[in-house]
Structures are given as C-alpha cells and as structure tokens.
Design a protein around this motif. Structure first.
Motif, short mmCIF file in Angstrom:
data_model
loop_
_atom_site.label_atom_id
_atom_site.label_comp_id
_atom_site.label_asym_id
_atom_site.label_seq_id
_atom_site.Cartn_x
_atom_site.Cartn_y
_atom_site.Cartn_z
N GLU A 45 16.46 -12.38 1.99
CA GLU A 45 15.61 -11.08 2.02
C GLU A 45 14.89 -10.60 0.97
OE1 GLU A 45 19.23 -8.66 1.75
OE2 GLU A 45 20.05 -9.24 3.85
N THR A 46 15.10 -11.14 -0.43
CA THR A 46 14.39 -10.74 -1.47
C THR A 46 13.04 -11.74 -1.26
OG1 THR A 46 16.19 -10.75 -2.77
CG2 THR A 46 14.10 -11.16 -3.96
N THR A 47 12.99 -12.74 -0.79
CA THR A 47 11.82 -13.50 -0.38
C THR A 47 11.04 -12.97 0.69
OG1 THR A 47 13.12 -15.58 -0.72
CG2 THR A 47 10.81 -15.66 0.29
N SER A 48 11.75 -12.40 1.64
CA SER A 48 10.95 -11.51 2.89
C SER A 48 10.49 -10.50 2.31
CB SER A 48 11.99 -11.11 3.67
OG SER A 48 12.36 -12.48 4.43
N GLU A 49 10.90 -9.81 1.01
CA GLU A 49 10.42 -8.43 0.80
C GLU A 49 9.03 -9.04 -0.31
OE1 GLU A 49 13.31 -6.49 -1.50
OE2 GLU A 49 14.39 -5.71 0.29
N LEU A 50 9.44 -9.95 -0.97
CA LEU A 50 8.29 -10.70 -1.91
C LEU A 50 7.11 -10.99 -1.03
CD1 LEU A 50 10.29 -12.76 -4.49
CD2 LEU A 50 9.08 -10.53 -4.95
N LYS A 51 7.25 -11.62 0.16
CA LYS A 51 6.19 -11.98 1.11
C LYS A 51 5.50 -10.79 1.34
CE LYS A 51 8.17 -16.45 2.52
NZ LYS A 51 8.77 -17.23 3.40
N MET A 52 6.29 -9.72 1.94
CA MET A 52 5.47 -8.50 2.30
C MET A 52 4.79 -7.80 1.14
SD MET A 52 8.88 -7.01 4.78
CE MET A 52 7.94 -5.57 5.22
N ASN A 53 5.36 -7.87 0.22
CA ASN A 53 4.51 -7.32 -1.01
C ASN A 53 3.38 -8.13 -1.36
OD1 ASN A 53 6.70 -5.39 -1.34
ND2 ASN A 53 7.62 -6.53 -2.83
N LEU A 54 3.52 -9.43 -1.22
CA LEU A 54 2.45 -10.47 -1.63
C LEU A 54 1.19 -10.01 -0.31
CD1 LEU A 54 4.09 -13.54 -2.41
CD2 LEU A 54 2.64 -12.06 -4.08
N GLU A 55 1.56 -10.06 0.81
CA GLU A 55 0.75 -9.71 1.82
C GLU A 55 0.07 -8.36 1.52
OE1 GLU A 55 2.79 -9.78 5.62
OE2 GLU A 55 3.08 -11.94 5.54
N ALA A 56 0.82 -7.29 1.02
CA ALA A 56 0.26 -6.15 1.02
C ALA A 56 -0.94 -6.22 -0.47
CB ALA A 56 1.08 -4.85 0.59
N VAL A 57 -0.38 -6.98 -1.39
CA VAL A 57 -1.21 -7.15 -2.41
C VAL A 57 -2.60 -7.80 -2.25
CG1 VAL A 57 -1.41 -8.28 -4.64
CG2 VAL A 57 0.47 -7.08 -4.18
N ALA A 58 -2.44 -8.73 -1.19
CA ALA A 58 -3.64 -9.58 -0.75
C ALA A 58 -4.44 -8.58 -0.19
CB ALA A 58 -3.24 -10.88 -0.08
N LEU A 59 -3.95 -7.90 0.59
CA LEU A 59 -4.85 -7.03 1.70
C LEU A 59 -5.37 -5.92 0.42
CD1 LEU A 59 -5.67 -5.99 4.42
CD2 LEU A 59 -3.79 -4.59 4.50
N GLU A 60 -4.71 -5.38 -0.15
CA GLU A 60 -5.43 -4.63 -1.41
C GLU A 60 -6.36 -5.14 -1.94
OE1 GLU A 60 -5.77 -0.77 -3.08
OE2 GLU A 60 -4.55 -1.42 -1.24
N LYS A 61 -6.18 -6.47 -2.42
CA LYS A 61 -7.18 -7.16 -3.40
C LYS A 61 -8.59 -7.38 -2.32
CE LYS A 61 -7.98 -11.92 -4.71
NZ LYS A 61 -7.61 -13.36 -4.85
N GLN A 62 -8.32 -7.78 -1.10
CA GLN A 62 -9.72 -7.74 -0.20
C GLN A 62 -10.39 -6.34 -0.29
OE1 GLN A 62 -8.20 -9.10 3.39
NE2 GLN A 62 -7.69 -11.39 2.92
N ARG A 63 -9.36 -5.46 -0.20
CA ARG A 63 -10.25 -4.14 -0.07
C ARG A 63 -10.77 -3.58 -1.39
NH1 ARG A 63 -5.54 -0.66 2.82
NH2 ARG A 63 -5.55 -1.66 5.08
N THR A 64 -10.09 -4.04 -2.61
CA THR A 64 -10.66 -3.80 -3.76
C THR A 64 -11.81 -4.68 -3.98
OG1 THR A 64 -8.41 -3.41 -4.38
CG2 THR A 64 -10.23 -3.54 -6.23
N GLU A 65 -11.64 -5.78 -3.86
CA GLU A 65 -13.02 -6.96 -3.97
C GLU A 65 -14.38 -6.38 -2.93
OE1 GLU A 65 -11.68 -10.60 -2.92
OE2 GLU A 65 -10.52 -11.21 -4.67
N HIS A 66 -13.91 -5.88 -1.83
CA HIS A 66 -15.08 -5.35 -0.90
C HIS A 66 -15.56 -4.09 -1.84
CE1 HIS A 66 -17.49 -4.56 2.71
NE2 HIS A 66 -16.74 -3.20 2.63
N LYS A 67 -14.69 -3.18 -2.21
CA LYS A 67 -15.15 -2.09 -2.80
C LYS A 67 -16.02 -2.23 -4.02
CE LYS A 67 -13.44 2.45 -4.42
NZ LYS A 67 -12.11 3.16 -4.37
N LEU A 68 -15.49 -3.30 -4.88
CA LEU A 68 -16.06 -3.63 -6.28
C LEU A 68 -17.39 -4.24 -5.72
CD1 LEU A 68 -13.35 -5.43 -8.22
CD2 LEU A 68 -14.35 -3.34 -8.81
N LYS A 69 -17.58 -5.02 -4.70
CA LYS A 69 -18.99 -5.64 -4.21
C LYS A 69 -20.03 -4.20 -4.05
CE LYS A 69 -17.57 -10.01 -2.79
NZ LYS A 69 -17.37 -10.97 -1.66
N GLN A 70 -19.59 -3.30 -3.34
CA GLN A 70 -20.24 -2.30 -2.82
C GLN A 70 -20.60 -1.42 -4.07
OE1 GLN A 70 -21.45 -1.70 0.12
NE2 GLN A 70 -20.52 -3.41 1.05
#
Length: 435
Positions: A272-297
């Motif tokens: 369960e903890t691993t599933s939560e961590l994976k979900m958090n990692l996915e959210a962080v990765a998505l947020e990273k992509q958005r932030t990187e895109h925003k930074l480029k802009q």
C-alpha cells in the motif's frame, strides 16, 4: 476331501475345507479353514495350506489351532442356515462353549461326523481300559486252560478207570473235543485281543508323539510371542518418539505460519505504501513536466523582457546624456519622471535576476525527487523497514515534492548583494542554446 477312512500317503484320517466360526468370540462371521483329522486330533490351518498339502502330501506341524477329539460329543445342527452351510457342533465338558463348523454339502457333513465320532473314541482312558481288559482276558484264558487241562486229565483218568464204559468214554471224548474247540476259540480271542492291544499301543505312541510335537510347537510359539512382544515395545517407543517429534514440528509449523501471516500483513502494508509512493511520484513527475514547460515559457518571456529593458535603458542613458550635453535647462518634473523611469528599469532588472535564479531552485527540487524514488525502491526491496519510517519518508518526500520554495519578495537589491555566490542568471546566448 479323502474318500477312505485312513489315507496311507498323508498319514491322516481325513482332510478338507470347512467353514468355522471364531471360538470364544461373539462374532458370527464364517471363516474358511483347512481341517485335518490326525490320531484323535482335529487340526486346522489357513485356507492356503490346502494347496501345499495336496502338492507335498505332508501336513504342517504348526497349525493355527488343535482340537482334541477324545471324549467329545459331535452332532449335526438342526438350525436352518443359508444355502451351502451344513452345520456341525462339537462339545466337550472341558470346553468353554462349543465349536461350530459347517460343510458345503450334507454328504460331506455326514462323512465328517462319522470320522470325528470314530476319532473321539481313541482316548487315554479307553487305552488304559483296553489294556486292563486284555490282561484280564489273558488271565481268564490261562485259568480256563488250566481248569480244562485238569478236567481233561481227570476225564482221561476216569476213562482209563472205566474203559469198559465205552459209551461214557465216547461222550467224554466228544466233550474233550468240544473243550479243545472252545480252547481254540479262546486262544483266537486272546490273540485278537493282543493284536488290538498292540494296535491301541501303537495309536497311543503316535498320539504321544503328536502331543510332544504340539508341545514343542507351543514352546516355539511362546518364544516367538515373547520376541514379538519385545519388538512391539520397541515399536511403541519409536512411535512415542515420532509423536513427540511430530508435535514439535507442528509447533514450529504453527510458529512459521504465524510469522508468515505477520510478514504477509507487513508486505500488504508495504505494498500500500509503495502504491501511494508511486502515485506521489507520478504526481511529482507530472508537476515537474508542467513546471519545466512553464520555466521554458518564462525563460523565453524573460529574455524578451530583458532585451526590451536593455534597449529602454540604453535609450534612457542616451536621452540623459543628450540632455546634459545640450545644456538646456531640464524641467523638474521631467527630471522626476526620468528618475522614476530609471527606478522602474532597475526594479525590472532585479526581478529578472531573481527569476533567473528559479531554474536552480527547480533543479534542486528534481534532485530531491530522484532521491525520493531511490528511497521508494529501497523500501520495496527491504521488508525489514518499519511502516512508520516508510510513512514518515513518504510524508517528507511529499512535502518536499509538493511545496516548492516560496519566491523572495520583490525588492531592490544593491550591486554588492548581487555578487553573492548564488548562480548567475542565464544570458541570452544560454537561453537561446537551451531553446
């Protein structure tokens, strides 16, 4: 089954298969056994012994049971039995109960009854009585012979004395002849008695030999029973040891099952903890992509703004220089506007520099995200890590990933403060190369 009363080849009076009920038990189950009548005893074996007896012509001296027939009472049962069972009842005053047998036909039953009855007459008491009777008959024969001899002598004396009495003499001769014939009959009877005595003695010797063999077999059976009892004690001891080992193994198995359940529960929590961590990692990765895109802009926008600011600053400098070089008096309001415009340009430059530091902050956030992923994989591989520590690491990672550093308040900074060891903002060439 033998057809004759005495079988010369096998030295038994009769043999064959009979059904038998257990002696001394309440069970009514019939058992097929191989029976032999030998010298006044009824011996019985397992059914398979018949084949060995028919093949070799000799009986086994170790039967399953021996029934002495001396003094027994045998009769046919009047009870109605299922087809194929003709019952034979054997009783004796010394038996505790009765022996129940059954033949397969009425003719077989009659033959067995006849031979058992004849075999039951050969007892030790009858042998003793026969021997006493033979001795008594021999004594009587001697006495009669002596009396007859004396009488004959007397008759002969009288015959000599009364030779003139011819008629009486002839009568005496006829009497002597009759006595001689009677004597011959008595001698023949004594001879027959002696033969019967010898036959009875032979039968007794054979019976005694059989009894000795039976006693020997009984001793061997007793020794075998003692050995088997000893072996059974050893087997019982081994069985108790095996039971103890089995109990210990069962306790260990229960402990292992309990430990396995605990590990399974911990594994479920870790999953369960691993599933939560994976979900958090996915959210962080998505947020990273958005932030990187925003930074480029933002980088592109910042470069454009910086260009405009530099152009405006150069224009302002040229304007100020042109005003000073022209020697024309400057209006106070115009000078104030120029100062405000310079202040605005300086603040814009400061804001541009602060925004240039944002990629460094984001790189630190990405580094923290990589460390967080590495910690998550270590949690999946190591089951010894406690759930509380994993939850704490998850909370810390989520906080670090989800709460980016707050931007500094917009304020003017001096040239000395900008010379800190913090990374310098990228130049226009760097931004162009990254684009």
């Amino acid at each position: 089954m033998a057809d004759e009363e005495f079988d010369i080849d096998t030295k038994v009076q009769m043999s064959g298969l009979l059904l038998k009920k257990p002696f001394g038990h309440k069970a009514n189950k019939w058992q097929k056994r191989f029976f032999i009548i030998k010298e006044g005893f009824l011996l019985y074996y397992a059914e398979s012994e018949k084949k060995s007896f028919d093949r070799s012509g000799h009986f086994n001296i170790h039967p399953k049971g021996v029934i002495p027939l001396g003094g027994i009472t045998v009769k046919a049962s009047d009870e109605s039995l299922p087809q194929g069972k003709f019952e034979i009842i054997i009783c004796h005053k010394d038996f505790k109960g009765m022996i129940t047998l059954a033949a397969e036909s009425a003719a077989d039953r009659e033959q067995w009854l006849s031979v058992i009855n004849k075999s039951g007459k050969v007892t030790w008491k009858n042998a003793q009585l026969g021997e006493a009777m033979v001795q008594k008959l021999e004594d009587n024969s001697k006495k009669i012979a002596e009396e007859k001899q004396a009488y004959l002598e007397k008759l002969e004396a009288e015959a000599e004395a009364h030779k003139e009495e011819k008629g009486r003499k002839e009568e005496l001769e006829r009497m002597a002849e009759a006595l001689r014939a009677e004597k011959a009959e008595v001698e023949n009877a004594a001879k027959q008695l002696r033969e019967e005595k010898e036959f009875t003695l032979q039968e007794l010797d054979s019976s005694l030999q059989t009894m000795r063999e039976i006693e020997q077999a009984k001793e061997e059976l007793t020794k075998t029973t003692e050995q088997m009892a000893s072996q059974l004690e050893d087997v019982d001891m081994q069985r108790r040891q095996l039971d103890e080992e089995k109990q210990i193994a069962e306790e260990l198995l229960v402990e292992k099952e309990r430990r396995a359940r605990q590990l399974e529960e911990e594994r479920s929590k870790y999953d369960e903890t691993t599933s939560e961590l994976k979900m958090n990692l996915e959210a962080v990765a998505l947020e990273k992509q958005r932030t990187e895109h925003k930074l480029k802009q933002e980088k592109i926008s910042r470069v454009k703004t910086e260009k405009r600011l530099r152009v405006a600053e150069d224009s302002l400098r040229r304007l100020d220089k042109a005003l000073k070089d022209s020697g024309v008096s400057i209006d106070i309001q115009l000078e104030t506007d120029v100062s405000n415009l310079r202040k605005f340009f300086e603040e814009s430059i400061e804001e541009a520099r602060f925004e240039a530091e944002m990629p460094v902050i984001m790189r630190n956030a990405v580094t923290a995200q990589v460390d967080f992923k590495r910690q998550s994989r270590q949690i999946d591989d190591d089951v010894v890590v406690q759930p509380e520590a994993a939850a704490t690491a998850t909370a810390n990672g989520n906080t670090a990933a989800r709460e980016p550093p707050k931007p500094k308040p917009k304020k003017r900074q001096s040239t000395a403060s900008m010379s800190s060891p913090e990374p310098l903002p990228p130049t226009t060439e760097d931004v162009a190369s990254e684009s």
